[in-house]
Write an enzyme that holds these catalytic residues in place. Structure first.
Site, PDB file in Angstrom:
ATOM      1  N   ARG A  49       0.817  -1.218   0.000  1.00 17.20           N
ATOM      2  CA  ARG A  49       0.000   0.000   0.000  1.00 17.20           C
ATOM      3  C   ARG A  49       0.850   1.268   0.000  1.00 17.20           C
ATOM      4  O   ARG A  49       0.419   2.308  -0.526  1.00 17.20           O
ATOM      5  CB  ARG A  49      -0.944   0.003   1.214  1.00 17.20           C
ATOM      6  CG  ARG A  49      -2.049   1.080   1.149  1.00 17.20           C
ATOM      7  CD  ARG A  49      -3.014   0.916   2.309  1.00 17.20           C
ATOM      8  NE  ARG A  49      -4.177   1.784   2.188  1.00 17.20           N
ATOM      9  CZ  ARG A  49      -4.472   2.753   3.045  1.00 17.20           C
ATOM     10  NH1 ARG A  49      -3.699   2.974   4.110  1.00 17.20           N
ATOM     11  NH2 ARG A  49      -5.556   3.497   2.881  1.00 17.20           N
ATOM     12  N   ILE A  75      -7.392   7.280  -0.970  1.00 15.23           N
ATOM     13  CA  ILE A  75      -7.228   5.839  -1.055  1.00 15.23           C
ATOM     14  C   ILE A  75      -8.064   5.271   0.079  1.00 15.23           C
ATOM     15  O   ILE A  75      -7.993   5.732   1.218  1.00 15.23           O
ATOM     16  CB  ILE A  75      -5.740   5.424  -0.948  1.00 15.23           C
ATOM     17  CG1 ILE A  75      -5.575   3.901  -1.067  1.00 15.23           C
ATOM     18  CG2 ILE A  75      -5.100   5.927   0.328  1.00 15.23           C
ATOM     19  CD1 ILE A  75      -4.112   3.449  -1.128  1.00 15.23           C
ATOM     20  N   SER A  76      -8.911   4.295  -0.239  1.00 15.83           N
ATOM     21  CA  SER A  76      -9.894   3.823   0.735  1.00 15.83           C
ATOM     22  C   SER A  76      -9.249   3.097   1.906  1.00 15.83           C
ATOM     23  O   SER A  76      -8.126   2.581   1.816  1.00 15.83           O
ATOM     24  CB  SER A  76     -10.901   2.893   0.055  1.00 15.83           C
ATOM     25  OG  SER A  76     -11.687   3.583  -0.871  1.00 15.83           O
ATOM     26  N   GLN A  77      -9.975   3.050   3.001  1.00 19.15           N
ATOM     27  CA  GLN A  77      -9.570   2.291   4.182  1.00 19.15           C
ATOM     28  C   GLN A  77      -9.337   0.832   3.784  1.00 19.15           C
ATOM     29  O   GLN A  77     -10.169   0.232   3.095  1.00 19.15           O
ATOM     30  CB  GLN A  77     -10.669   2.377   5.233  1.00 19.15           C
ATOM     31  CG  GLN A  77     -10.405   1.606   6.502  1.00 19.15           C
ATOM     32  CD  GLN A  77     -11.619   1.583   7.424  1.00 19.15           C
ATOM     33  OE1 GLN A  77     -12.714   1.963   7.022  1.00 19.15           O
ATOM     34  NE2 GLN A  77     -11.435   1.121   8.640  1.00 19.15           N
ATOM     35  N   PRO A  78      -8.233   0.216   4.192  1.00 20.16           N
ATOM     36  CA  PRO A  78      -7.967  -1.179   3.813  1.00 20.16           C
ATOM     37  C   PRO A  78      -9.098  -2.136   4.164  1.00 20.16           C
ATOM     38  O   PRO A  78      -9.385  -3.067   3.399  1.00 20.16           O
ATOM     39  CB  PRO A  78      -6.678  -1.503   4.568  1.00 20.16           C
ATOM     40  CG  PRO A  78      -5.963  -0.187   4.637  1.00 20.16           C
ATOM     41  CD  PRO A  78      -7.060   0.818   4.854  1.00 20.16           C
TER      42      PRO A  78
END
Length: 226
Positions: A49, A75-78
């Site tokens: 990431r 960038i979205s939350q994992p």
């Protein structure tokens, strides 16, 4: 990057996987998933990431939270990346459409599992940068197109699954049409800055759609092309 720094990222990524699994356990009643599936866990543990965020954000790359990537995008939350992937039940050999390439992180996670990912990004600079990044990291099975996500990518339809990474006020009909019978789509729906829900849509053999609300979420808006 030094060997020590690379090893630190490896350790942070392993801790992130454990944290995401813990979040799965905490939300199992809402989502139906008590833990990540083995393919999604492997993908989350492999995709670096820190390579998908700006240099100034790299020290935060393995926090389980969204991060700014420029142009008003994130960038979205994992956890959400993993859950969105699990919800569409990805399998080897499938073709998946992603709407909202962003930095390319969600596409990379999907590409670790499925045959081909077709990703549409509205913002030219962001899309071109993501395409170059994915290519440099060896993701030859991801194709990125600059275009209007509301229209999907009809030339490559129908798709086994569709993952939308920005919130639309309602489900775009063009995306429903491009989903195979038996296919699944995950999409956040709701007003920008207001209440949103992550929806799972399953297309029946007769073309009808089954909908399930999974979780309340907060995404950047899906902006239509001009």
């Amino acid at each position: 990057m030094s060997t020590a720094a690379a090893q630190d990222f490896d350790g942070q990524r392993a801790r992130l996987v454990a944290e995401v699994d813990a979040t799965y356990a905490a939300t199992r009643l809402e989502t139906g998933f008590a833990a990540m599936s083995p393919p999604v866990r492997a993908a989350l543990g492999k995709v670096e990431r820190h390579r998908f965020v700006p240099a100034r954000q790299q020290s935060l790359a393995y926090r389980n939270r969204p991060l700014p990537i420029g142009s008003g995008q994130t960038i979205s939350q994992p956890y959400i990346v993993a859950l969105s992937t699990d919800l569409v039940l990805p399998q080897a050999g499938q073709r998946v459409l992603e709407i909202g390439t962003g930095s390319g992180y969600q596409a990379a996670v999907l590409a670790e599992i499925v045959s081909t990912v077709y990703s549409v990004e509205l913002l030219p600079a962001l899309g071109k940068e993501a395409a170059q990044r994915l290519q440099s990291l060896g993701y030859a099975n991801v194709e990125v197109r600059i275009g209007d996500g509301y229209q999907g990518w009809p030339e490559h339809a129908p798709f086994d699954a569709i993952v939308v990474t920005a919130a639309a006020p309602k489900v775009p009909e063009a995306l429903v049409e491009q989903l195979k019978p038996g296919g699944r789509m995950v999409i956040p729906v709701g007003a920008a800055g207001g209440a949103q829900e992550l929806l799972l849509l399953t297309k029946r053999a007769d073309g009808g759609i089954e909908r399930r609300s999974v979780l309340p979420v907060r995404f950047v808006p899906l902006v239509p092309g001009k």
